[in-house]
Design an enzyme around this catalytic site. Structure first.
Site, PDB file in Angstrom:
ATOM      1  N   GLU A 156       0.834  -1.188   0.000  1.00 14.11           N
ATOM      2  CA  GLU A 156       0.000   0.000   0.000  1.00 14.11           C
ATOM      3  C   GLU A 156       0.880   1.253   0.000  1.00 14.11           C
ATOM      4  O   GLU A 156       1.762   1.406   0.831  1.00 14.11           O
ATOM      5  CB  GLU A 156      -0.885  -0.076   1.257  1.00 14.11           C
ATOM      6  CG  GLU A 156      -1.319   1.223   1.829  1.00 14.11           C
ATOM      7  CD  GLU A 156      -1.846   1.044   3.262  1.00 14.11           C
ATOM      8  OE1 GLU A 156      -1.771  -0.081   3.820  1.00 14.11           O
ATOM      9  OE2 GLU A 156      -2.306   2.035   3.810  1.00 14.11           O
ATOM     10  N   ASP A 202      -0.678  -1.426   6.199  1.00 13.85           N
ATOM     11  CA  ASP A 202      -0.495  -0.917   7.558  1.00 13.85           C
ATOM     12  C   ASP A 202      -1.398  -1.636   8.554  1.00 13.85           C
ATOM     13  O   ASP A 202      -2.473  -2.102   8.211  1.00 13.85           O
ATOM     14  CB  ASP A 202      -0.833   0.580   7.598  1.00 13.85           C
ATOM     15  CG  ASP A 202       0.215   1.398   6.862  1.00 13.85           C
ATOM     16  OD1 ASP A 202       1.319   0.859   6.647  1.00 13.85           O
ATOM     17  OD2 ASP A 202      -0.078   2.561   6.509  1.00 13.85           O
ATOM     18  N   ASP A 255      -3.374  -0.570  10.640  1.00  9.21           N
ATOM     19  CA  ASP A 255      -4.398   0.327  11.198  1.00  9.21           C
ATOM     20  C   ASP A 255      -5.705   0.135  10.434  1.00  9.21           C
ATOM     21  O   ASP A 255      -5.814  -0.742   9.583  1.00  9.21           O
ATOM     22  CB  ASP A 255      -3.933   1.788  11.130  1.00  9.21           C
ATOM     23  CG  ASP A 255      -3.661   2.226   9.694  1.00  9.21           C
ATOM     24  OD1 ASP A 255      -3.950   1.440   8.766  1.00  9.21           O
ATOM     25  OD2 ASP A 255      -3.154   3.345   9.494  1.00  9.21           O
ATOM     26  N   ASP A 290      -7.239   1.936   8.197  1.00  9.95           N
ATOM     27  CA  ASP A 290      -7.119   2.148   6.755  1.00  9.95           C
ATOM     28  C   ASP A 290      -6.485   0.944   6.073  1.00  9.95           C
ATOM     29  O   ASP A 290      -6.929   0.504   5.014  1.00  9.95           O
ATOM     30  CB  ASP A 290      -6.246   3.382   6.478  1.00  9.95           C
ATOM     31  CG  ASP A 290      -7.114   4.601   6.227  1.00  9.95           C
ATOM     32  OD1 ASP A 290      -8.358   4.465   6.325  1.00  9.95           O
ATOM     33  OD2 ASP A 290      -6.547   5.678   5.954  1.00  9.95           O
TER      34      ASP A 290
END
Ligand code: 0RA
Length: 644
Positions: free
Chosen positions: A436, A509, A511, A513
């Site tokens: 990403e 990641d 998280d 997102d």
């Protein structure tokens, strides 16, 4: 002498060796020597298979109309108990062999079906080996039968009876008969005995859908969870369940009919979606690869809709007929057939072969659905209109695809510009990291081992394929880069032989997102490259959450649990803690050390345990209904959970 040493010496007195006993030992020994042949594997799947086999026996009794309540309990010591309120396994002694029917069922391979008397021979579990294989692979097994007011019991160790079947008590005459099976898997055979509640309950839910009126109660005493499944509507409830987060165009259509000793059932509900969600079953076995019942169903649908459309002038003269694909856009359906003599085309029972099923399903579904369309003019029109729109979109998609293909032919199958390929050419040794963002992509490019690791950075969020048709999807640059890099093509054109990397690894990641992006990608792979997932080529990388320094030593931690443990261990020492918010915060060396180096990294393999549930999940995640999506992503952002 057969090679049965371990069992003989441990458990069996050497005198009184009847042919019968030797046969039992040979059978059990074969199962123990090659468990994979009987239950697939000795990992978590094989472990679950044990439970399915035993539960399937009870389900057979329910299908015979003799039981309507099954409970499954896992107690805190991982002992499994399966109870049903059926007739109870017969305990009478066979005059010729001198052994009880219970013992035969519990110790002879493939002895299950023969006793079934009249019902459908449903078979026990995916591998259909029967409960004797479970017995052979259990440290101990205890069968208790309630019949005619009496309680009978026999116990086994690694499949070997410890004594003859004995009456051990009574039960009140007004109570129901039944069977109680308890067992503890053999830890020397199974890699794990840690059953997964979610995986098992999914399967039990499916069984309850497929057996109208059956209640299945599942109790997990290890974590104090329980759930009960009962669906008055059977497969109609199943279809509603699958469509829970979709927008249905009409109330479900349902048909069921006996045909020449077989039994055919189907439920249909169209939604505003673009995907097809049709699941087929034969004798309650999920026929993932379809077969004759699916073919018959599809033919019926296409023909009936075209006939109706012509007769009612929804399709005008000169308009082309709807294709099968057109009639299946947004279709959710369950086809469930029960046969006396099911024939499966593969060892895994994934495909039904009985030729008569095609015509039987075709005529049952065709006639009933035609009648339904006549009675539901508004719905009929809407369904057909959807098909016509689908046909137009499909044409656009074909043109877009041709363009992609022509373009890549011109550019001699040129790989996407931002792909940093590896030098390895054998797919078997090569892996692709899908990363990403450009900055993390940069770190990954620098940190990787370029011999066998390729990097494809994707910019931001890729498009939501759940919300668009193939033509739109193929215009999207990120998606095109993904497809060309992997090499296989998509959808009906998927070809595994062109796979360029045996491991496709999603790295995002840790998280919310990142979780969202991962889900978008998983959805894409699940919808358009299903075999890639099924064959275990898709993985998720696990970047660390923390870097911790205790004194001078630095270490990486991958979850909060590990942090807690470290804090406990280091009550007095000072911890210097760095939380990684994203991949971008790691330098290339760190990324390599923690997440990409095969010697240190953990890759989570993505599996599809149950396609129906995955279908529902992805729709929930990526479809139109926002609230459930939020919930799911947030829970999973914390603990990367993998069985999709
Ligand atoms: C053979 C014959 C009969 C019942 C069963 C097997 C039976 C097997 C299992 C396995 C789990 N639960 C079960 N319940 C019943 C019918 C015997 C009769 O006619 O009474």
């Amino acid at each position: 002498m057969p090679k049965t040493k371990e069992l003989e010496l441990e458990n069996i007195p050497t005198e009184n060796y009847t042919a019968d006993k030797i046969q039992i030992l040979e059978g059990l020994e074969a199962v123990r020597r090659r468990p994979g042949m009987y239950i697939g594997s000795t990992d978590i799947r094989g472990l679950h298979q044990l439970v399915y086999e035993v539960v399937d026996n009870a389900i057979d009794e329910a299908l015979a109309g003799k039981a309507d309540y099954i409970t499954i309990t896992i107690d805190s010591d991982n002992v499994v108990t399966v109870t049903d309120n059926g007739r109870g396994i017969p305990v009478d002694v066979h005059p010729q062999t001198g052994t009880s029917a219970l013992q035969v069922i519990m110790t002879k391979l493939h002895a299950g079906g023969k006793f079934g008397g009249g019902g459908y021979k449903v078979a026990s579990g995916l591998h259909g080996v029967g409960v004797s294989a479970v017995n052979a692979l259990s440290e101990w097994f205890e069968s208790t039968v309630r019949r005619d007011g009496k309680l009978y019991r026999q116990t086994y160790k690694r499949g070997v009876p410890q004594a003859d079947v004995k009456q051990v008590g009574k039960y009140p005459a007004e109570e129901r008969s039944g069977t109680i099976q308890r067992f503890f898997p053999d830890k020397t055979i199974f890699k794990t005995i840690d059953y997964k509640f979610d995986v098992l309950s999914q399967r039990f839910r499916e069984m309850a859908f497929l057996t109208k009126g059956l209640t299945i109660k599942f109790v997990d005493e290890r974590e104090d969870r329980e759930t009960t499944f009962y669906f008055e509507g059977g497969i109609t409830s199943f279809v509603r369940y699958l469509n829970k987060n979709r927008k249905p165009l009409h109330a479900p259509f349902h048909v069921s009919a006996p045909v020449e000793g077989n039994y055919i059932e189907a439920a249909i509900q169209y939604t505003t979606d673009y995907n097809e969600s049709v699941f087929t079953f034969a004798n309650n076995i999920n026929t993932h690869d379809g077969g004759t019942h699916l073919t018959g169903f599809r033919t019926a649908l296409t023909r009936t809709l075209n006939d109706y459309a012509r007769r009612n002038k929804v399709l005008k003269e000169g308009d082309p007929s709807l294709t099968g694909d057109d009639t299946r856009e947004g279709l959710t359906a369950i086809v469930s057939v029960k046969l006396q003599e099911p024939q499966f085309e593969s060892q895994t029972k994934a495909k039904l072969g009985n030729a008569e099923m095609k015509t039987q399903v075709e005529s049952v579904v065709g006639e009933a659905f035609a009648e339904w369309l006549e009675e539901h003019a508004r719905e009929a029109k809407e369904i057909i209109q959807k098909g016509i729109t689908a046909a137009r979109a499909r044409e656009a998609a074909r043109q877009a695809r041709d363009l992609v293909i022509r373009k890549s032919a011109l550019e001699s199958l040129s790989l996407p510009g931002k792909l940093a390929d590896c030098s390895e050419r054998e797919a078997e040794n090569a892996e692709l990291y899908i990363v990403e963002g450009d900055s993390a992509g940069g770190s990954a490019k620098q940190g990787r081992d370029r011999k066998f690791q390729a990097i494809l950075p994707l910019r931001g969020k890729i498009m939501n394929v759940e919300k668009s048709r193939l033509d739109k999807m193929l215009q999207n640059e990120e998606i095109r880069a993904l497809i060309t890099a992997i090499g296989t093509g998509v959808g009906n054109n998927f070809d595994m032989t062109n796979l360029r990397y045996s491991r496709v690894i999603l790295m995002s990641d840790a998280d919310v997102d990142g979780a969202h992006i991962r889900t978008l990608l998983l959805t894409f792979f699940f919808r358009y490259m299903t075999p890639l997932v099924e064959h275990g080529h898709l993985y998720i990388a696990q970047p660390p959450l923390y870097k911790v320094k205790v004194g001078k030593e630095a270490q990486y931690l991958y979850d909060d649990h590990a942090l807690e443990e470290l804090r406990k261990k280091n009550k007095n020492g000072k911890l210097e803690l760095q939380r990684y918010k994203g991949l971008g915060e790691m330098n290339p060396e760190q990324l390599w050390e923690t997440t990409m180096n095969p010697e240190n990294r953990t890759l989570l393999q993505v599996t599809v345990e149950d396609a129906a549930e995955a279908d529902r999940t992805f729709d929930m995640l990526m479809g139109n209904e926002v609230p459930p999506r939020k919930r799911f992503i947030q829970t999973h952002a914390k603990n990367a959970k993998l069985d999709v």
